[in-house]
Design a protein around this motif. Sequence first.
Motif, PDB file in Angstrom:
ATOM      1  N   ARG A 130       0.838  -1.210   0.000  1.00  0.00           N
ATOM      2  CA  ARG A 130       0.000   0.000   0.000  1.00  0.00           C
ATOM      3  C   ARG A 130       0.871   1.258   0.000  1.00  0.00           C
ATOM      4  N   ARG A 131       1.967   1.217   0.752  1.00  0.00           N
ATOM      5  CA  ARG A 131       2.871   2.368   0.760  1.00  0.00           C
ATOM      6  C   ARG A 131       3.501   2.546  -0.617  1.00  0.00           C
ATOM      7  N   ALA A 132       3.888   1.458  -1.256  1.00  0.00           N
ATOM      8  CA  ALA A 132       4.451   1.535  -2.607  1.00  0.00           C
ATOM      9  C   ALA A 132       3.438   2.157  -3.566  1.00  0.00           C
ATOM     10  N   GLU A 133       2.184   1.765  -3.415  1.00  0.00           N
ATOM     11  CA  GLU A 133       1.138   2.353  -4.258  1.00  0.00           C
ATOM     12  C   GLU A 133       1.034   3.858  -4.015  1.00  0.00           C
ATOM     13  N   ARG A 134       1.085   4.279  -2.752  1.00  0.00           N
ATOM     14  CA  ARG A 134       1.011   5.717  -2.450  1.00  0.00           C
ATOM     15  C   ARG A 134       2.205   6.459  -3.046  1.00  0.00           C
ATOM     16  N   ARG A 135       3.396   5.866  -2.941  1.00  0.00           N
ATOM     17  CA  ARG A 135       4.595   6.500  -3.518  1.00  0.00           C
ATOM     18  C   ARG A 135       4.472   6.616  -5.035  1.00  0.00           C
ATOM     19  N   CYS A 136       3.904   5.594  -5.667  1.00  0.00           N
ATOM     20  CA  CYS A 136       3.712   5.656  -7.128  1.00  0.00           C
ATOM     21  C   CYS A 136       2.688   6.710  -7.503  1.00  0.00           C
ATOM     22  N   TRP A 137       1.632   6.850  -6.701  1.00  0.00           N
ATOM     23  CA  TRP A 137       0.664   7.914  -6.972  1.00  0.00           C
ATOM     24  C   TRP A 137       1.307   9.285  -6.783  1.00  0.00           C
ATOM     25  N   SER A 138       2.170   9.430  -5.781  1.00  0.00           N
ATOM     26  CA  SER A 138       2.882  10.706  -5.613  1.00  0.00           C
ATOM     27  C   SER A 138       3.717  11.013  -6.852  1.00  0.00           C
ATOM     28  N   LEU A 139       4.407  10.016  -7.369  1.00  0.00           N
ATOM     29  CA  LEU A 139       5.189  10.196  -8.584  1.00  0.00           C
ATOM     30  C   LEU A 139       4.283  10.548  -9.764  1.00  0.00           C
ATOM     31  N   ALA A 140       3.129   9.879  -9.840  1.00  0.00           N
ATOM     32  CA  ALA A 140       2.201  10.099 -10.960  1.00  0.00           C
ATOM     33  C   ALA A 140       1.636  11.520 -10.973  1.00  0.00           C
ATOM     34  N   ARG A 141       1.695  12.219  -9.854  1.00  0.00           N
ATOM     35  CA  ARG A 141       1.205  13.603  -9.814  1.00  0.00           C
ATOM     36  C   ARG A 141       2.127  14.547 -10.587  1.00  0.00           C
ATOM     37  N   THR A 142       3.399  14.129 -10.777  1.00  0.00           N
ATOM     38  CA  THR A 142       4.362  15.012 -11.432  1.00  0.00           C
ATOM     39  C   THR A 142       4.997  14.407 -12.687  1.00  0.00           C
ATOM     40  N   GLU A 143       4.950  13.082 -12.822  1.00  0.00           N
ATOM     41  CA  GLU A 143       5.574  12.420 -13.963  1.00  0.00           C
ATOM     42  C   GLU A 143       4.661  11.294 -14.445  1.00  0.00           C
ATOM     43  N   LYS A 144       4.914  10.827 -15.636  1.00  0.00           N
ATOM     44  CA  LYS A 144       4.100   9.762 -16.237  1.00  0.00           C
ATOM     45  C   LYS A 144       4.366   8.428 -15.532  1.00  0.00           C
ATOM     46  N   VAL A 145       3.295   7.822 -15.037  1.00  0.00           N
ATOM     47  CA  VAL A 145       3.315   6.460 -14.512  1.00  0.00           C
ATOM     48  C   VAL A 145       2.188   5.732 -15.220  1.00  0.00           C
ATOM     49  N   HIS A 146       2.480   4.597 -15.794  1.00  0.00           N
ATOM     50  CA  HIS A 146       1.472   3.861 -16.547  1.00  0.00           C
ATOM     51  C   HIS A 146       0.336   3.420 -15.629  1.00  0.00           C
ATOM     52  N   PRO A 147      -0.914   3.572 -16.060  1.00  0.00           N
ATOM     53  CA  PRO A 147      -2.066   3.214 -15.223  1.00  0.00           C
ATOM     54  C   PRO A 147      -2.036   1.766 -14.737  1.00  0.00           C
ATOM     55  N   GLU A 148      -1.526   0.854 -15.557  1.00  0.00           N
ATOM     56  CA  GLU A 148      -1.502  -0.552 -15.140  1.00  0.00           C
ATOM     57  C   GLU A 148      -0.564  -0.768 -13.965  1.00  0.00           C
ATOM     58  N   THR A 149       0.484   0.034 -13.869  1.00  0.00           N
ATOM     59  CA  THR A 149       1.398  -0.063 -12.730  1.00  0.00           C
ATOM     60  C   THR A 149       0.649   0.240 -11.441  1.00  0.00           C
ATOM     61  N   LEU A 150      -0.133   1.299 -11.468  1.00  0.00           N
ATOM     62  CA  LEU A 150      -0.908   1.691 -10.285  1.00  0.00           C
ATOM     63  C   LEU A 150      -1.989   0.663  -9.968  1.00  0.00           C
ATOM     64  N   LYS A 151      -2.661   0.169 -10.999  1.00  0.00           N
ATOM     65  CA  LYS A 151      -3.687  -0.861 -10.792  1.00  0.00           C
ATOM     66  C   LYS A 151      -3.065  -2.136 -10.232  1.00  0.00           C
ATOM     67  N   TYR A 152      -1.899  -2.502 -10.751  1.00  0.00           N
ATOM     68  CA  TYR A 152      -1.235  -3.722 -10.291  1.00  0.00           C
ATOM     69  C   TYR A 152      -0.982  -3.651  -8.784  1.00  0.00           C
ATOM     70  N   LEU A 153      -0.429  -2.555  -8.314  1.00  0.00           N
ATOM     71  CA  LEU A 153      -0.132  -2.429  -6.886  1.00  0.00           C
ATOM     72  C   LEU A 153      -1.403  -2.438  -6.052  1.00  0.00           C
ATOM     73  N   ASN A 154      -2.464  -1.832  -6.570  1.00  0.00           N
ATOM     74  CA  ASN A 154      -3.742  -1.838  -5.858  1.00  0.00           C
ATOM     75  C   ASN A 154      -4.283  -3.262  -5.731  1.00  0.00           C
ATOM     76  N   ARG A 155      -4.273  -4.012  -6.824  1.00  0.00           N
ATOM     77  CA  ARG A 155      -4.759  -5.400  -6.784  1.00  0.00           C
ATOM     78  C   ARG A 155      -3.852  -6.275  -5.933  1.00  0.00           C
ATOM     79  N   LEU A 156      -2.542  -5.997  -5.999  1.00  0.00           N
ATOM     80  CA  LEU A 156      -1.620  -6.819  -5.216  1.00  0.00           C
ATOM     81  C   LEU A 156      -1.876  -6.664  -3.725  1.00  0.00           C
TER      82      LEU A 156
END
Length: 183
Positions: A130-156
């Motif tokens: 969950r923390r990794a997901e939050r860190r990826c969302w923080s990154l996604a606020r300023t840089e491109k992060v693929h949506p599947e990456t975020l979905k993957y961490l959420n499902r995981l």
Amino acid sequence: MGNRLSKIYTRTGDDGTTGLGDGSRVPKEHPRVEAYGTVDEANSAIGAVLCLASLPAAVVRCLTEVQHDLFDLGGELCIPGHRIIDATHVDRLEKELDEFNEPLPPLKEFILPGGGPAAAACHIARAVCRRAERRCWSLARTEKVHPETLKYLNRLSDLLFVLARVLARHEHGSEVVWRRTMK
């Protein structure tokens, strides 16, 4: 592959920067480094679960595949613009989730992290995920992060919750239910 890591220390990070996979250098506390570093922590936490004795074979198979995915996901985050995780990875997690969750009794109350050593370790892995997901969302606020990456961490993290339930039953036959103390 040869000797890719012939020397472990390079001294290049002594100035507080680190190299990304594309050769660029960023501060060690950069949101991208925080994101892939926390994905590495999640992978390590899953490795700790896998080191515990007598896990069901299906859980070992699933978590081993997840570890490979997380290594790829970290690589994806380390190289801006690179893409490895796609919808098939998310679909596989959803299928695993459904298969592991189907025989479990429905939740009627919140459960506490615990239920045995493997179940507790799986809850820790879930929290780190969950923390990794939050860190990826923080990154996604300023840089491109693929949506599947975020979905993957959420499902995981959901899968790790379900696996913790499976492991609690495997180890002790039950889960620890939260005792509601409302007044």
